[in-house]
Design a protein around this motif. Structure first.
Motif, PDB file in Angstrom:
ATOM      1  N   GLU A  55       1.125  -0.979   0.038  1.00  0.00           N
ATOM      2  CA  GLU A  55      -0.270  -0.157   0.180  1.00  0.00           C
ATOM      3  C   GLU A  55       0.756   1.348   0.057  1.00  0.00           C
ATOM      4  O   GLU A  55       0.454   2.283  -0.722  1.00  0.00           O
ATOM      5  CB  GLU A  55      -0.442   0.391   1.170  1.00  0.00           C
ATOM      6  CG  GLU A  55      -2.008  -1.382   1.365  1.00  0.00           C
ATOM      7  CD  GLU A  55      -2.866  -1.084   2.072  1.00  0.00           C
ATOM      8  OE1 GLU A  55      -3.686  -1.583   2.593  1.00  0.00           O
ATOM      9  OE2 GLU A  55      -2.843  -0.516   3.069  1.00  0.00           O
ATOM     10  N   MET A  56       1.769   0.783   1.088  1.00  0.00           N
ATOM     11  CA  MET A  56       1.887   2.856   0.750  1.00  0.00           C
ATOM     12  C   MET A  56       3.418   2.526  -0.384  1.00  0.00           C
ATOM     13  O   MET A  56       4.056   3.009  -0.849  1.00  0.00           O
ATOM     14  CB  MET A  56       3.433   2.327   2.153  1.00  0.00           C
ATOM     15  CG  MET A  56       2.828   2.494   3.842  1.00  0.00           C
ATOM     16  SD  MET A  56       3.465   2.397   4.574  1.00  0.00           S
ATOM     17  CE  MET A  56       4.074   4.517   4.730  1.00  0.00           C
ATOM     18  N   ASP A  57       4.085   1.293  -0.976  1.00  0.00           N
ATOM     19  CA  ASP A  57       4.902   1.957  -2.941  1.00  0.00           C
ATOM     20  C   ASP A  57       4.011   2.110  -3.546  1.00  0.00           C
ATOM     21  O   ASP A  57       3.959   2.821  -4.310  1.00  0.00           O
ATOM     22  CB  ASP A  57       4.883   0.033  -3.034  1.00  0.00           C
ATOM     23  CG  ASP A  57       6.451  -0.006  -1.807  1.00  0.00           C
ATOM     24  OD1 ASP A  57       7.123   1.081  -1.157  1.00  0.00           O
ATOM     25  OD2 ASP A  57       6.791  -1.451  -2.037  1.00  0.00           O
ATOM     26  N   SER A  58       2.630   2.079  -3.527  1.00  0.00           N
ATOM     27  CA  SER A  58       1.251   2.557  -4.455  1.00  0.00           C
ATOM     28  C   SER A  58       1.520   3.779  -3.712  1.00  0.00           C
ATOM     29  O   SER A  58       1.257   4.889  -5.128  1.00  0.00           O
ATOM     30  CB  SER A  58       0.323   1.259  -4.140  1.00  0.00           C
ATOM     31  OG  SER A  58      -0.439   2.068  -2.828  1.00  0.00           O
ATOM     32  N   VAL A  59       1.656   4.570  -3.322  1.00  0.00           N
ATOM     33  CA  VAL A  59       1.492   5.795  -2.279  1.00  0.00           C
ATOM     34  C   VAL A  59       3.180   6.368  -3.723  1.00  0.00           C
ATOM     35  O   VAL A  59       2.736   7.580  -4.061  1.00  0.00           O
ATOM     36  CB  VAL A  59       1.282   6.589  -1.090  1.00  0.00           C
ATOM     37  CG1 VAL A  59       1.343   7.702  -0.890  1.00  0.00           C
ATOM     38  CG2 VAL A  59       0.087   5.905  -0.496  1.00  0.00           C
TER      39      VAL A  59
END
Length: 303
Positions: A55-59
């Protein structure tokens, strides 16, 4: 590095994005800092590290798409470093180290390399008696909005993170700003009755709009002040369940571009009708710890 943060929505140029790497095992109930995390620990649905990293990589990918310089904390073994907004915040050209829960002091060390890029005269460490976290502090041009809790039971409320001493210290540091404090509803046990930070029940977006949840505010007149300040027609009111899902905790890359959770259908549709570009990301696992997009980002420079 020359810092510049005047508000929540000017074009973002540099940001610290937290990390979910090596965030440790599922905590014990007694080690949780908020009721939503407790809920998921007890239900066996506490988020997995690999899901939160994804999820954080998507941001990070969205931020890079918009040419934002992204700093990440040094990875500390078995340490939850997801919520970078908690540990420091920027107002004007000053970075202020948050006096957070003592257990989280080591998180500061993980961004030391960024701190050291900033002129010493622009780094501020508040006195020990000032408790504050970045999720409660919102620069908005001439104003600084601050969430606080001043009840006598403050020492017993683990979800009360910003005290009146911190509000007064920020008033002194920024005499040219109007500091407006808001009493937030707190609960150690019920996530739907708990506004952990101001950004869990309110956030300005664009130039003159806001997302807000009435029940997050203990004092109705303070909620009404915000609605009047932005204008009722410019305010997106969220329900108790939407606050619980963290609808107000989106993140602005600019006055026109907002990163939002992909499941926030009602909000995202409204944002698009208002002319915003909505960059949807998966963040439902992160939200299980009672934080979302604004909580995981700490802006350093906006135009």
């Amino acid at each position: 590095m020359k810092l510049n943060i005047q508000n929540e929505t000017s074009r973002l140029r540099a940001v610290i994005l937290g990390t979910a790497e090596s965030c440790g095992p599922t905590p014990k109930v007694e080690d949780c800092y908020d009721p939503k995390s407790v809920e998921h620990v007890l239900a066996g649905t506490y988020p997995k590290e690999e899901d939160m990293i994804f999820e954080m990589d998507s941001v990070a990918k969205v931020l890079e798409k918009y040419d934002v310089t992204v700093y990440r904390p040094d990875v500390l073994k078995n340490c939850n470093q997801i919520f970078s907004r908690d540990i420091a915040f920027v107002i004007d050209n000053k970075i202020i180290r948050a006096n957070i829960l003592p257990d989280r002091d080591k998180e500061i060390e993980a961004i030391r390399y960024v701190w050291n890029k900033i002129d010493e005269s622009d780094r501020i460490i508040l006195p020990e008696e000032c408790h504050v976290e970045g999720g409660d502090v919102m620069p908005w041009n001439d104003y600084i909005f601050i969430g606080t809790y001043t009840g006598k039971d403050y020492p017993d409320i683990i979800t009360a993170r910003t005290n009146i001493q911190a509000v007064n210290a920020i008033k002194t540091l920024f005499p040219h700003k109007k500091v407006k404090a808001f009493e937030l509803r707190k609960s150690n046990t019920n996530a739907k009755e708990n506004a952990l930070h101001l950004d869990c029940c309110f956030q300005p977006i664009g130039k003159n709009k806001a997302i807000i949840h009435k029940n997050g505010f203990l004092v109705e007149s303070e909620y009404e002040w915000l609605v009047n300040f932005f204008g009722k027609e410019n305010v997106f009111e969220i329900t108790k369940d939407e606050m619980y899902q963290m609808y107000s905790n989106v993140f602005s890359i600019s006055e026109d571009v907002i990163i939002s959770e992909k499941n926030f259908t009602r909000l995202n549709n409204w944002l698009r009708t208002q002319g915003f570009t909505v960059e949807e990301v998966p963040y439902a696992e992160i939200s299980k710890q009672e934080g979302l997009l604004r909580c995981t980002t700490m802006p350093l420079i906006r135009d």
